[in-house]
Scaffold this motif. Sequence first.
Motif, short mmCIF file in Angstrom:
data_model
loop_
_atom_site.label_atom_id
_atom_site.label_comp_id
_atom_site.label_asym_id
_atom_site.label_seq_id
_atom_site.Cartn_x
_atom_site.Cartn_y
_atom_site.Cartn_z
N TYR A 1 8.56 -3.33 -14.07
CA TYR A 1 7.51 -3.07 -13.09
C TYR A 1 8.18 -2.54 -11.83
O TYR A 1 9.10 -3.15 -11.30
CB TYR A 1 6.73 -4.35 -12.79
N ARG A 2 7.68 -1.40 -11.32
CA ARG A 2 8.33 -0.69 -10.22
C ARG A 2 7.44 -0.61 -8.96
O ARG A 2 7.64 0.22 -8.11
CB ARG A 2 8.69 0.72 -10.67
N TYR A 3 6.46 -1.47 -8.85
CA TYR A 3 5.47 -1.38 -7.78
C TYR A 3 5.93 -1.95 -6.43
O TYR A 3 5.31 -1.66 -5.40
CB TYR A 3 4.19 -2.12 -8.17
N ILE A 4 6.93 -2.80 -6.42
CA ILE A 4 7.31 -3.50 -5.18
C ILE A 4 8.32 -2.68 -4.41
O ILE A 4 9.36 -2.29 -4.95
CB ILE A 4 7.90 -4.89 -5.51
N GLY A 5 8.04 -2.44 -3.13
CA GLY A 5 9.00 -1.73 -2.31
C GLY A 5 8.41 -1.07 -1.10
O GLY A 5 7.25 -1.28 -0.78
N SER A 6 9.21 -0.31 -0.41
CA SER A 6 8.92 0.47 0.78
C SER A 6 9.62 -0.17 1.98
O SER A 6 10.32 -1.18 1.84
CB SER A 6 7.42 0.60 1.03
N ALA A 7 9.43 0.43 3.14
CA ALA A 7 10.09 -0.06 4.34
C ALA A 7 9.69 -1.51 4.62
O ALA A 7 8.52 -1.86 4.54
CB ALA A 7 9.73 0.82 5.53
N ASP A 8 10.69 -2.32 4.91
CA ASP A 8 10.50 -3.73 5.29
C ASP A 8 9.90 -4.60 4.18
O ASP A 8 9.30 -5.64 4.46
CB ASP A 8 9.65 -3.84 6.56
N TYR A 9 10.02 -4.20 2.92
CA TYR A 9 9.45 -5.01 1.84
C TYR A 9 10.05 -6.41 1.81
O TYR A 9 9.41 -7.36 1.38
CB TYR A 9 9.60 -4.32 0.48
N PRO B 1 0.81 -1.23 0.00
CA PRO B 1 0.00 0.00 0.00
C PRO B 1 0.84 1.27 0.00
O PRO B 1 0.38 2.30 -0.49
CB PRO B 1 -0.83 -0.12 1.29
N GLU B 2 2.05 1.20 0.50
CA GLU B 2 2.90 2.39 0.55
C GLU B 2 3.33 2.85 -0.84
O GLU B 2 3.75 3.99 -1.02
CB GLU B 2 4.17 2.11 1.38
N ARG B 3 3.24 1.96 -1.83
CA ARG B 3 3.66 2.32 -3.18
C ARG B 3 2.58 3.12 -3.92
O ARG B 3 2.86 3.73 -4.95
CB ARG B 3 4.03 1.08 -3.99
N GLU B 4 1.37 3.13 -3.39
CA GLU B 4 0.32 3.97 -4.00
C GLU B 4 0.72 5.42 -3.78
O GLU B 4 1.13 5.82 -2.70
CB GLU B 4 -1.03 3.67 -3.36
N ASN B 5 0.63 6.21 -4.81
CA ASN B 5 1.02 7.62 -4.79
C ASN B 5 2.52 7.83 -4.56
O ASN B 5 2.92 8.90 -4.11
CB ASN B 5 0.21 8.40 -3.73
N ASN B 6 3.32 6.84 -4.85
CA ASN B 6 4.77 6.96 -4.71
C ASN B 6 5.34 7.63 -5.96
O ASN B 6 4.97 7.28 -7.08
CB ASN B 6 5.38 5.56 -4.53
N PHE B 7 6.24 8.57 -5.77
CA PHE B 7 6.80 9.32 -6.89
C PHE B 7 7.51 8.42 -7.90
O PHE B 7 7.50 8.68 -9.09
CB PHE B 7 7.78 10.38 -6.37
N TYR B 8 8.14 7.34 -7.43
CA TYR B 8 8.94 6.48 -8.30
C TYR B 8 8.12 5.35 -8.93
O TYR B 8 8.66 4.56 -9.70
CB TYR B 8 10.11 5.89 -7.52
N ALA B 9 6.85 5.27 -8.59
CA ALA B 9 5.99 4.23 -9.15
C ALA B 9 4.58 4.79 -9.32
O ALA B 9 3.60 4.25 -8.83
CB ALA B 9 5.98 3.00 -8.24
#
Length: 175
Positions: free
Chosen positions: A128-136, A72-80
Amino acid sequence: LITGPLPYVNAKIYLLKVVKILQGPEFRTDDKCSIHVNISFDKEKTHKVLDKLNKLKLLLNIDENFIYKYFPERENNFYAKTVKRLILFKSFDFSSNASDILINSLELPDTKYYGINLLNVFAGRIEYRYIGSADYEKKTGEILDLVDYFVELSWNCIDEPLDEDDMEELQDYMI
């Protein structure tokens, strides 16, 4: 960390090894960390090649809500950035209903900072750049599920025309 092209099974094994390393106490991930999954298909082994990718079908068919359930942290993420807001109309005559004209009147992403980076499709890969954020790195199952989802989605949009569902979704963008 960037690898060269790897066969599907090997890529998943290496991915798991890297994620395992990141789970160590000397490492941490934050909201600027991510995995970029690049997909290509072997021209020697399959008739499916990315230069025949129906980019519009891919953008219409991706289920970002499914992805955001995992990350959910990747929603509205500048890099994705979401690909669901990128369909812009350039010089389209709205009095026409011809789908061919409509499709040729769309602008598709021209920067890598979307959840799907289409800049290298003609070089034979899609990112695809959707996977990530803290503790991914603690979401191993989710990462593997999304890798499989991205592969299947890409495969199903190669050399395939828009269907009725795609045209209905496209119509929603016009409203």
